[in-house]
Structures are given as structure tokens and as C-alpha cells.
Write an enzyme that holds these catalytic residues in place. Sequence first.
Site, mmCIF file in Angstrom:
data_model
loop_
_atom_site.group_PDB
_atom_site.id
_atom_site.type_symbol
_atom_site.label_atom_id
_atom_site.label_comp_id
_atom_site.label_asym_id
_atom_site.label_seq_id
_atom_site.Cartn_x
_atom_site.Cartn_y
_atom_site.Cartn_z
ATOM 1 N N HIS A 1 0.821 -1.217 0.000
ATOM 2 C CA HIS A 1 0.000 0.000 0.000
ATOM 3 C C HIS A 1 0.857 1.270 0.000
ATOM 4 O O HIS A 1 0.388 2.334 0.402
ATOM 5 C CB HIS A 1 -0.983 0.005 1.174
ATOM 6 C CG HIS A 1 -2.066 -1.016 1.034
ATOM 7 N ND1 HIS A 1 -3.101 -1.146 1.934
ATOM 8 C CD2 HIS A 1 -2.296 -1.956 0.082
ATOM 9 C CE1 HIS A 1 -3.909 -2.123 1.559
ATOM 10 N NE2 HIS A 1 -3.428 -2.629 0.430
ATOM 11 N N TYR B 1 -3.307 4.219 -2.915
ATOM 12 C CA TYR B 1 -3.146 4.448 -1.482
ATOM 13 C C TYR B 1 -2.254 5.658 -1.199
ATOM 14 O O TYR B 1 -2.325 6.240 -0.113
ATOM 15 C CB TYR B 1 -2.561 3.208 -0.802
ATOM 16 C CG TYR B 1 -3.563 2.100 -0.631
ATOM 17 C CD1 TYR B 1 -4.409 2.052 0.476
ATOM 18 C CD2 TYR B 1 -3.680 1.093 -1.585
ATOM 19 C CE1 TYR B 1 -5.345 1.042 0.629
ATOM 20 C CE2 TYR B 1 -4.606 0.081 -1.441
ATOM 21 C CZ TYR B 1 -5.434 0.060 -0.331
ATOM 22 O OH TYR B 1 -6.367 -0.937 -0.188
#
Length: 425
Positions: free
Chosen positions: A194, A244
Amino acid sequence: MKLAVVGGGSTYTPELVDGFARLRNALPVTELVLADPAEDRLELVGGLARRMLARAGHPAAVTTTGDLDAAVADADAVLLQLRVGGQAARERDETWPLECGCVGQETTGAGGLAKALRTVPVVLDIAERVRRANPGAWIIDFTNPVGIVTRALLNEGHRAVGLCNVAIGLQRKFAALLEVEPGELHLDHVGLNHLTWELGVRPGGPEGRDALPGLLARHGAAIAADLRLPEPLLHRLGAVPSYYLRYFYAHDEVVAEMRDRPPRAAEVAAMERGLLEMYADPALDTKPELLARRGGAYYSEAAVALAAALLGGGTGGAGEGAQVVNVRNDGTLPFLPDDAVVEVPAAVSPAGAKPLPVPPLDPICTGLISAVTAYEHLALDAALRGGRDRVFAALLAHPLVGRYALAEKLTDRLLAHNREYLAWA
């Protein structure tokens, strides 16, 4: 071949079963065990799984159980896709950080730390039981936060590889833009779970000519819109960040948006109720379209490819067998400690996942990666040893927090919302 899915009562599971059905030649599963303490959900999901495999003419037997030890006994691979505390805990993770002006998200920032604290002890207990039952079994971790959870597993000597669907999703999107088959496309995907950037997009494999500059020139606006980031940022980076990274690059904008809409967990919980009603229909024998909105796109393809390679079905080579996974750093990113877990392409085989060489990173990326790695180290320490001071230290180190008074406030809220899950609190 026996596969066990811990968290098998998840509404994600039919996506996984669909992959087993379609890709049976790559992964010849003969027994699929779905393990979950939620018996009501488990029976609904298990029933649909049986009907899906029967429709596809797949011979695998599907069993369901709340007995973890029975589920993992003799399993060749164990997939972890659990959520400690369910959507209710996720909804809290998405709301209390907003009270302090921080992103409320289940894997990033203070909410992600709360999830790690709840999850790491549970996963380590499961992994130890897998090791006792079958020391040769592989553990495939899809449980968030994947980087921290995988690091916990590897530090304890478990045969584990972490998996995320971000890379395979981008691979599919870029392949469509380039009009090539996804399997022909190699991504220079580098960073942490992420927290990754696509530094190159190479048709034909790792040695192929980089198509990323052309993609940005022709499709930059569409790629940026999909990420909800400004197109000039992508050109200045010369790379495509994962979505992200919007939590870092547009933090205040994201916080304002989150305050003005219901938590994502509430939306997912509503979807799950609808999905479980569908799964209860004895006539349903395919995954419903609603499942695509639940998240986890291409999870099944990524999981099948990884399991096949670990169990001897993949090439394990640097070309066709390369897969993006979460794996021990061991010098791949030289500015990180060896025991950090990075998300990079790796050659996967029954011997494990060996990271492939990656392009050098610009300091604009290395600085953020280093800071988040330090946070992950402190987060894991807090998850393993507990204590308010360790929770505070992890929050203070996080780039989205980083201020003393804010870290104090977030620590208090985190503990208040998670005492039932933390034995030491």
C-alpha cells in the site's frame, strides 16, 4: 492438493472459488476447506462454493468447519483472509482518526495501526498451529495490513508470502491500454504494501522496453483520474503511484471527503448483507456482479498464480514466473533493513519467493518508504509486546501523524476503541 482458507466465511470467498474453477489446470485443487468461527456465514458461502464448482465440473470437495486445527491438517497451503473485529471494528478505524483530523482508513495511518494490533497476535497463533499440523505448508497472507502481518510471520520463521491485488489490478489496466495480454506485461512495481510506485511497464518481461513514458503521454489524464490525483504530479514523479498514496499526497483533501460521507465500512457491511442473501439462494451458482463492488478485484488470479508457483505449478523464473508479492527485503532496497518486508516482483517457486532486481528509486520515494518502514517496525513491536508507550511511538513515527500532541490524542482514542481486543490494555 488440499487448500485451507482461514476466514472462509468472508464474502470475498466466491471470488477465490471462481478462480479455482477457471484456473484448475494451474492449480489442481482436490479439497478446499473453508474455516471460520461464524457458522451462519460459513454455511452460506460454503454452499455457494459447492454449487460454483459443480457448475464448472470441478471435482474438488468443499468442506466447512469452525475447527481451525482440522482445517489446516495436511493442507498444502493455507490462505489467510481474516478480519479481526469484523466490519464494526473497521468502521471505528475509519471514524475516530477523523476526530483528530487524520485519515480514517483500515490499513493506513492510525486506523491501520489499530488493525495491526488486533490482527498480528491472532495470525501468529494461526500460523503456529499450521506449523504444528504441517510444517511444510505455505501460508499466503491476504490479511491487512499485509506488510506488517507478513513481517510478523517471517520473523517467526513461518513459510509465508504476502499478497495484495494492487499490482495485478494495475497490470490489467495497463495491458488494456497497450492492447497486450496481461501475462506479457512486467511491472517495475516497487515499495511497501500500500505504498508502491510503478517505475516501469515492460511488455515482454523484465528486459522489455519501458512503455510507461508513452502511457503517461497518451493516457496520463485517465490514469490520474482513476487515482484521483493531479496529472502533473504523475509527470513530475515519472511514475504511477498506487491509489493508497493519495492518503499521503492529498491528505487534507481526503480527510475533508471522508468527513462528508458515510464510512466505507458501512457501505461494505450493507453490500455483505446483500451478498449473503444472494448466497442463500440455492439456485445461485455463479459469483454475483455485486461482488465486484466489494473490492479485491483479481484477487483470485493473483492467489491462484502464487499458490501454483509455491506448490510447483509455476516456472519460478524471472520472466513468466515473476509475481509481485510481499517478501523479506534482504538487500532488494539497500536503504532498508534486511528484515523489512517489501512489495516487489519476485521469482516464485516451491523454494519460496526471491525478489528480482528493481530499478533505483528517487529520494522522493525512498524518504517516504524509509519513514513508513520505521513505523511498521514500531507497529509490530507494539502488536507483539503491547503498552501505551509503544503505540504512541508507532503513531509519532508515522508520516501522517508525526506530532506529539496528535500522537497522544490518537493513542488515547485507539486504546479506547480496541480494549476488548488487546489483552494488555
